[in-house]
Design an enzyme around this catalytic site. Structure first.
Site, PDB file in Angstrom:
ATOM      1  N   HIS A 237      -1.062  -7.999  -2.834  1.00  0.00           N
ATOM      2  CA  HIS A 237       0.374  -7.817  -2.644  1.00  0.00           C
ATOM      3  C   HIS A 237       1.041  -9.186  -2.584  1.00  0.00           C
ATOM      4  CE1 HIS A 237      -0.936  -3.758  -1.196  1.00  0.00           C
ATOM      5  NE2 HIS A 237       0.138  -3.434  -1.873  1.00  0.00           N
TER       6      HIS A 237
ATOM      7  N   TYR B 212      -0.716   5.945  -7.741  1.00  0.00           N
ATOM      8  CA  TYR B 212      -1.015   5.816  -6.306  1.00  0.00           C
ATOM      9  C   TYR B 212      -0.052   6.697  -5.516  1.00  0.00           C
ATOM     10  CZ  TYR B 212      -1.093   2.849  -1.985  1.00  0.00           C
ATOM     11  OH  TYR B 212      -1.168   2.340  -0.719  1.00  0.00           O
TER      12      TYR B 212
ATOM     13  N   SER C  89       2.245   5.626   1.892  1.00  0.00           N
ATOM     14  CA  SER C  89       2.937   4.363   1.643  1.00  0.00           C
ATOM     15  C   SER C  89       4.377   4.648   1.227  1.00  0.00           C
ATOM     16  CB  SER C  89       2.218   3.610   0.518  1.00  0.00           C
ATOM     17  OG  SER C  89       3.042   2.585   0.042  1.00  0.00           O
ATOM     18  N   SER C  90       5.240   3.650   1.382  1.00  0.00           N
ATOM     19  CA  SER C  90       6.671   3.859   1.080  1.00  0.00           C
ATOM     20  C   SER C  90       6.906   4.058  -0.421  1.00  0.00           C
ATOM     21  CB  SER C  90       7.466   2.645   1.549  1.00  0.00           C
ATOM     22  OG  SER C  90       6.984   1.471   0.897  1.00  0.00           O
ATOM     23  N   CYS C  91       5.872   3.804  -1.247  1.00  0.00           N
ATOM     24  CA  CYS C  91       6.063   3.976  -2.694  1.00  0.00           C
ATOM     25  C   CYS C  91       6.130   5.444  -3.080  1.00  0.00           C
ATOM     26  CB  CYS C  91       4.951   3.291  -3.455  1.00  0.00           C
ATOM     27  SG  CYS C  91       3.426   4.183  -3.297  1.00  0.00           S
TER      28      CYS C  91
ATOM     29  N   LYS D  89      -0.857   9.750  -2.916  1.00  0.00           N
ATOM     30  CA  LYS D  89      -0.399   9.701  -1.523  1.00  0.00           C
ATOM     31  C   LYS D  89       0.462  10.914  -1.198  1.00  0.00           C
ATOM     32  CE  LYS D  89      -2.540   6.130  -0.100  1.00  0.00           C
ATOM     33  NZ  LYS D  89      -3.523   6.290   0.987  1.00  0.00           N
TER      34      LYS D  89
END
Ligand SMILES: NC(=O)C1=CN([C@@H]2O[C@H](COP(=O)(O)OP(=O)(O)OC[C@H]3O[C@@H](n4cnc5c(N)ncnc54)[C@H](OP(=O)(O)O)[C@@H]3O)[C@@H](O)[C@H]2O)C=CC1
Ligand SMILES: C[C@H]1O[C@H](OP(=O)(O)OP(=O)(O)OC[C@H]2O[C@@H](n3cnc4c(=O)[nH]c(N)nc43)[C@H](O)[C@@H]2O)[C@@H](O)[C@@H](O)C1=O
Length: 314
Positions: free
Chosen positions: A180, A137, A108-110, A141
């Site tokens: 979200h 998270y 994910s972009s996080c 990832k």
């Protein structure tokens, strides 16, 4: 990929997993291996190893994860880091041992630093501090990406990683607190419209910026990467455009047809001020997004209306 290839889509009932299955079936792939959580808990290593060895898929797409919005991430840190590390480790290792041809891991972009220069390229990974609300998270990832790189380096195992931006679309989670932003607002504005509520609360200040990719676009990107990408570095998947949460909130209200006031709850976190992905790497591989936000929101709201009695809220 050969249309007869056996493809295991882990997390097939989720928003991303179901979109990938829809895309594969639409493209004529008929040999999908699917297993729900009641059949296989992906946090149980021995069970995962036995399942993958027994069914011997040629490809594995890891779309299973413990996922949630900013509130869920900061409320359940232990589950987010534990489950996501276990799911990634169990599936990558079991796939390697079962001689799977290729694995695609979804992050994910996080994973990128809170204050990374925008738009964020794949090279900015691990160059700065993470956003605190979803660091758990993000670490899981990042571990998944490093796992794929390590198995490629040590064993020559063909594992690749895709890093999508914020996603939305059919089969999303519409839980008011854990979802979200887009599904949370669709449900909240819809209920407020029916109830004739004079105002609706949105979280934070509305000033953060976010990029939103429709999950059907992501599904196409995932198969495109399986067919055209062999590298160890993760690949960003996004639209290359972002909007303020305030603009998004107004767009969702307009899509739902809610005419009341939007009130901002500044006691709720804004999270990362901005996370726009640089998508030149995947564009150079021949993929680009097709569904624009206004069109995608219309479709997402219609899907919600068509499934309102059965939407996932967890
Ligand atoms: N949603 C988003 O905005 C984004 C998502 N992603 C990534 O895409 C992937 C999928 O996300 P998304 O589809 O939104 O998430 P969902 O929560 O919609 O789907 C996740 C799926 O994983 C399954 N799952 C979770 N834990 C287990 C377990 N222990 N055993 C078996 N199955 C399990 C869930 O099963 P069950 O239904 O039974 O709970 C569910 O079907 C994730 O890797 C996520 O990081 C990346 C960027 C943005
Ligand atoms: C995909 C991505 O998703 C998460 O990060 P996030 O982008 O911060 O996620 P979010 O969609 O929850 O919030 C986006 C913005 O929207 C604002 N906001 C307003 N009103 C509501 C609201 O009602 N609900 C929610 N959830 N947010 C709201 C909210 O305050 C924030 O500023 C992590 O899972 C992260 O790990 C990750 O990978």
């Amino acid at each position: 990929m050969d249309k007869q290839a056996k493809i295991y889509v882990a997390g097939h009932r989720g928003m991303v997993g179901s979109a990938i299955c829809r895309y594969l079936q639409g493209q004529g792939y008929s040999n999908l291996l699917l297993a729900g959580r009641e059949t296989l808990d992906l946090c149980r290593q021995a069970e995962v190893e036995q399942f993958v060895a027994q069914h011997a898929p040629e490809y594995v797409i890891i779309a299973a994860a413990r996922v949630g919005g900013i509130h869920a991430n900061s409320t359940y840190p232990a589950e987010f880091i534990r489950d996501n590390i276990q799911i990634a480790t169990n599936l990558v290792d079991a796939s390697y041992r079962a001689k799977v041809k290729k694995v695609l891991f979804l992050g994910s972009s996080c994973i990128y630093p809170k204050l990374a220069p925008q738009p964020m390229t794949e090279d900015c990974l691990l160059t700065g501090a993470l956003e605190p609300t979803n660091q758990w998270y993000a670490i899981a990832k990042i571990a998944g990406i490093k796992l794929c790189q390590a198995y490629r380096e040590q064993y020559g195992f063909n594992a690749i990683s895709a890093m999508p931006t914020n996603l939305y679309g059919p089969e999303d989670n519409f839980h008011d607190l854990n979802a979200h932003v887009i599904p949370a607002l669709i449900a909240r504005f819809h209920q407020a419209k029916l109830a004739g509520q004079p105002s609706v609360m949105a979280w934070g200040t509305g000033s953060p910026r976010r990029e939103f990719l429709h999950v059907d676009d992501l599904a196409e990107a995932v198969i495109h990467l399986l067919d055209h990408y062999e590298g160890g570095q993760q690949v960003n998947v996004g639209t290359g455009q972002d909007v303020t949460i305030k603009h998004l909130t107004e767009l969702v209200a307009q899509t739902v047809g809610y005419m009341g006031e939007i009130v901002w709850d500044s006691s709720k976190p804004d999270g990362t001020p901005r996370k726009l992905l640089d998508i030149s790497k995947i564009e150079a591989l021949g993929w680009s997004p097709k569904i624009d936000l206004a069109q995608g929101l219309q479709g997402a709201y219609q899907w919600y209306l068509d499934h309102i009695d059965a939407v996932r809220m967890r």
